[in-house]
Design a protein around this motif. Structure first.
Motif, mmCIF file in Angstrom:
data_model
loop_
_atom_site.group_PDB
_atom_site.id
_atom_site.type_symbol
_atom_site.label_atom_id
_atom_site.label_comp_id
_atom_site.label_asym_id
_atom_site.label_seq_id
_atom_site.Cartn_x
_atom_site.Cartn_y
_atom_site.Cartn_z
ATOM 1 N N GLY A 171 52.365 114.159 -11.446
ATOM 2 C CA GLY A 171 52.225 113.088 -11.062
ATOM 3 C C GLY A 171 53.014 112.591 -9.993
ATOM 4 N N ARG A 172 53.468 111.842 -8.747
ATOM 5 C CA ARG A 172 54.555 111.936 -8.168
ATOM 6 C C ARG A 172 55.846 111.187 -8.799
ATOM 7 N N VAL A 173 56.954 111.747 -8.264
ATOM 8 C CA VAL A 173 58.044 110.800 -8.421
ATOM 9 C C VAL A 173 58.528 110.408 -6.956
ATOM 10 N N ALA A 174 59.398 109.222 -6.963
ATOM 11 C CA ALA A 174 60.127 109.026 -5.563
ATOM 12 C C ALA A 174 61.272 108.560 -6.303
ATOM 13 N N TYR A 190 60.071 113.213 -4.602
ATOM 14 C CA TYR A 190 59.685 113.484 -2.927
ATOM 15 C C TYR A 190 61.243 112.055 -2.806
ATOM 16 N N LEU A 191 62.178 112.675 -2.126
ATOM 17 C CA LEU A 191 63.767 112.475 -1.655
ATOM 18 C C LEU A 191 63.621 111.135 -0.514
ATOM 19 N N ASP A 194 60.181 109.665 -15.897
ATOM 20 C CA ASP A 194 58.989 111.375 -15.075
ATOM 21 C C ASP A 194 60.203 111.972 -14.343
ATOM 22 N N PHE A 195 61.414 111.057 -13.303
ATOM 23 C CA PHE A 195 62.375 111.679 -13.190
ATOM 24 C C PHE A 195 63.383 113.073 -13.723
ATOM 25 N N LEU A 196 63.884 112.317 -14.764
ATOM 26 C CA LEU A 196 64.633 113.423 -15.589
ATOM 27 C C LEU A 196 63.702 114.085 -16.481
#
Length: 438
Positions: free
Chosen positions: A48-51, A31-32, A89-91
């Protein structure tokens, strides 16, 4: 899907960024949020959601053009904020979905241009090598105490068991290297890139070897010699502040762990020619370095700029032809695949547990840089084809036994020797304690 807000002049840039993200990220849930308040959801919504939130338009532009450099810089500068999940988590989401062969558009063109530039400039002179080493290894020694094992092994551990601790994996690494060197008692050993001295001290303690270590780091030079004195091994082990190219003595065994990445692509011929000259006729070398599983690719520009200037992680196709041209025989080759990912996991967790201390040593920006470095490195080993190559070299084909049985047998003997040394209290002094003595 993009949800827009009233932000004249920025919607087109945000839409372009979203299309680039959608073209690469097919699985997961990212989510950006953009500087104008608009938002986009990328991926198939699984996991899992990464924002992440980008706080200024300049960062959006830079990440559209050169994401490999701009992403790490934005996290360091605080213009990219992770609101859900972590930078790891993002990477992990990003690297799981992308590879160096799947980049497209302007980022792909920049990668090709950067790779060509590196091929032309990848020679590390003695002066440049010393400067590159100082950039990373002459940081405050207390930084490394925050996340390394007690022996300050700053290279890939060897996880004989997936549940092994970092301490056990680093001890197993030294044992595995020593066994593959086919080392005999009393032989002369050269350790190129000797770090904080742990491997040299291990070889001296268990084989009565005469070990010369060389490093270009002033910090490591002081600590390693203090450790040798404190352990009563300075009669067997000496560490010198010297470039390997300045050595003239010949050795029965040569080992190099985590140094070859700093040699530079255009310096490989010089390196292996020197190894050939330094080995005795029946000598053996063990070379341990970070490599790639696929075709040659340049080092990430953020890593080059902030962490390892002058560094390169070669594919085997870049290394083996050079070895062949310099009279050396490859007598054994092993690829350690996820061992470094597991090592970096432990380093990252250790660092995050003591992150506040890193801020005190340096500042918040530095702590974010180090957090990004450890997270990016671990995820690259898990998803981007990075591995460790261990290449055993000799001048003669009969320099080592015919089968690999000797490796396991030597490891078994070393385990017994380690137990005996612990029983009589002859373990060498940990690097952290030696630093206080130096």
């Amino acid at each position: 899907m993009i949800v827009t807000a009233d932000a004249p002049g920025t919607q087109m840039l945000n839409s372009f960024f979203t299309r680039v993200a959608e073209s690469h990220i097919k699985t997961g849930h990212l989510y950006l949020t953009f500087p104008d308040g608009s938002a986009a959801s990328v991926g198939d919504g699984t996991g899992g959601r990464v924002a992440i939130r980008i706080t200024d338009s300049r960062t959006v532009r830079r990440m559209c053009i050169n994401p490999e450099l701009a992403l790490g810089e934005a996290f360091m500068e605080g213009t990219l904020i992770v609101d859900a999940g972590s930078i790891y988590d993002f990477l992990e989401l990003l690297f799981r979905n992308t590879s160096v062969t799947r980049l497209n558009g302007v980022p792909r063109l920049l990668r090709a241009a950067f790779g060509a530039f590196n091929r032309l400039t990848g020679y590390n002179s003695v002066a440049r090598s010393k400067s590159n080493v100082a950039h990373h290894y002459d940081l405050n020694g207390e930084l490394y105490r925050l996340f390394l094992d007690s022996d300050s092994q700053y290279s890939c551990g060897y996880f004989e068991d997936a549940r092994a601790s970092l301490e056990a994996a680093q001890l197993a690494k030294k044992r595995h290297l020593a066994a593959k060197m086919a080392l005999l008692p009393g032989q002369r050993v050269l350790d190129i890139g000797s770090g904080w001295g742990g491997l040299g001290l291990y070889l001296a303690a268990h084989f009565d070897a005469q070990v010369d270590g060389v490093t270009l780091s002033q910090e490591q030079f002081g600590v390693s010699n203090a450790r040798a004195r404190a352990a009563g091994l300075n009669g067997n082990v000496s560490f010198d502040l010297k470039d390997y190219r300045d050595i003239t003595q010949r050795y029965d065994r040569i080992v190099s762990v985590g140094m070859f990445e700093h040699v530079g692509r255009r310096s490989y011929a010089e390196f292996f020619a020197k190894v050939h000259d330094l080995l005795t006729e029946d000598g053996v070398m063990l070379l341990h370095y970070i490599g790639q599983t696929g075709q040659p690719s340049h080092t990430n520009p953020w890593i080059l700029k902030y962490i390892f200037p002058g560094g390169h992680m070669p594919a085997l196709s870049e290394v083996l032809p050079v070895i062949e041209r310099h009279g050396l025989v490859v007598t054994d080759l092993e690829v350690l695949r996820l061992h470094y990912a597991e090592t970096l996991r432990d380093w990252r967790q250790n660092f995050m547990a003591r992150r506040d201390e890193a801020v005190v040593l340096y500042d918040e920006r530095f702590a974010r840089m180090w957090e990004f470095y450890l997270a990016a490195s671990e995820t690259a080993f898990r998803h981007q084809g990075l591995v460790v190559h261990q290449i055993q070299l000799a001048r003669r084909q009969d320099a080592v036994p015919l089968t690999r049985d000797y490796i396991g047998q030597a490891e078994a003997r070393l385990r017994d020797s380690e137990v005996s040394q612990r029983a009589v209290g002859t373990d060498d002094v940990p690097a952290g304690e030696a630093k206080q003595m130096a």
